[in-house]
Design a protein around this motif. Structure first.
Motif, short mmCIF file in Angstrom:
data_model
loop_
_atom_site.label_atom_id
_atom_site.label_comp_id
_atom_site.label_asym_id
_atom_site.label_seq_id
_atom_site.Cartn_x
_atom_site.Cartn_y
_atom_site.Cartn_z
N ARG A 75 0.83 -1.21 0.00
CA ARG A 75 0.00 0.00 0.00
C ARG A 75 0.86 1.25 0.00
O ARG A 75 0.59 2.21 -0.72
CB ARG A 75 -0.93 -0.01 1.22
N LEU A 76 1.93 1.25 0.78
CA LEU A 76 2.79 2.43 0.87
C LEU A 76 3.50 2.74 -0.44
O LEU A 76 3.86 3.90 -0.70
CB LEU A 76 3.83 2.26 1.99
N LEU A 77 3.71 1.74 -1.26
CA LEU A 77 4.40 1.94 -2.53
C LEU A 77 3.51 2.64 -3.57
O LEU A 77 4.01 3.06 -4.61
CB LEU A 77 4.90 0.61 -3.09
N THR A 78 2.22 2.77 -3.28
CA THR A 78 1.32 3.45 -4.20
C THR A 78 1.31 4.95 -3.88
O THR A 78 1.75 5.37 -2.82
CB THR A 78 -0.12 2.89 -4.09
N GLY A 79 0.83 5.72 -4.80
CA GLY A 79 0.70 7.15 -4.57
C GLY A 79 1.97 7.91 -4.84
O GLY A 79 2.90 7.43 -5.49
N ALA A 80 2.00 9.12 -4.29
CA ALA A 80 3.13 10.03 -4.53
C ALA A 80 4.42 9.45 -3.95
O ALA A 80 4.40 8.74 -2.94
CB ALA A 80 2.83 11.38 -3.88
N PRO A 81 5.56 9.76 -4.57
CA PRO A 81 6.84 9.29 -4.06
C PRO A 81 7.09 9.77 -2.63
O PRO A 81 6.79 10.91 -2.29
CB PRO A 81 7.86 9.90 -5.02
N LYS A 82 7.66 8.89 -1.84
CA LYS A 82 7.94 9.18 -0.44
C LYS A 82 9.21 8.45 -0.04
O LYS A 82 9.74 7.66 -0.82
CB LYS A 82 6.75 8.77 0.43
#
Length: 181
Positions: A75-82
């Protein structure tokens, strides 16, 4: 500290390594330097489970923890880069490793036994060390995990005495060198 040119635009940076390597403390500063959000996967697992990691290990076992860890990191790998700090065992899961390899840039914070021991021995919240000889556990984990950690995109030595900003500089330099290849 000033923001720098992002060396991995469009990709999350995932920090891997053993407990005590500095993934969380350095990761926060790396994220700030890059102007990105920082996320600690262990904290996210605790939020999702409604209990702390030692309790998860005690009540559900390591297997359930690792399954939750895999789902949370996906889940954390989705979305905006972080910038994502993972637990020391996350990289050992083949599915997690493949997801990170596909969607992010992995950075191994490689620390020697004496550095890790000085940072974690006798400190609470480390279920793998509970009631164990920290040196023996760390030696075993190094033998098991370092061969797989070597598959990371980037390797940065986390040394005793290196302050957080020095570590951020090392990481950024290593990522830039990897991108130039």
């Amino acid at each position: 500290m000033n923001e720098v040119v992002d060396p991995a635009p469009g990709r999350s940076i995932v920090l891997i390594g053993l407990m005590g390597a500095g993934k969380t403390s350095v990761g926060k500063r790396l994220a700030a330097r890059l102007g990105r959000p920082f996320v600690d996967s262990d904290h996210e697992i605790e939020e999702a489970a409604g209990q702390d990691i030692p309790s998860i290990f005690a009540t559900l076992g390591e297997g359930a923890f690792r399954d939750g860890e895999r789902r949370v990191i996906a889940r954390l790998l989705t979305g905006a880069p972080k910038v994502i700090a993972t637990g020391g065992g996350a990289w050992m899961n083949a599915q997690t490793r493949a997801a990170i390899e596909k969607d992010a840039l992995s950075v191994w914070l490689d620390a020697k036994l004496n550095t890790l021991h000085a940072r974690v021995a006798g400190k609470p919240g480390r279920p793998l060390l509970d009631g164990q000889d920290a040196n023996q556990v760390l030696e075993r984990l190094i033998a098991q995990r370092y061969p797989l950690y070597e598959q990371a995109d980037v390797r940065v030595l986390s040394t005793a005495g290196a302050n957080h900003e020095t570590m951020v500089d090392r990481i950024l330099r290593a990522i830039e060198q990897e991108q130039e290849k």
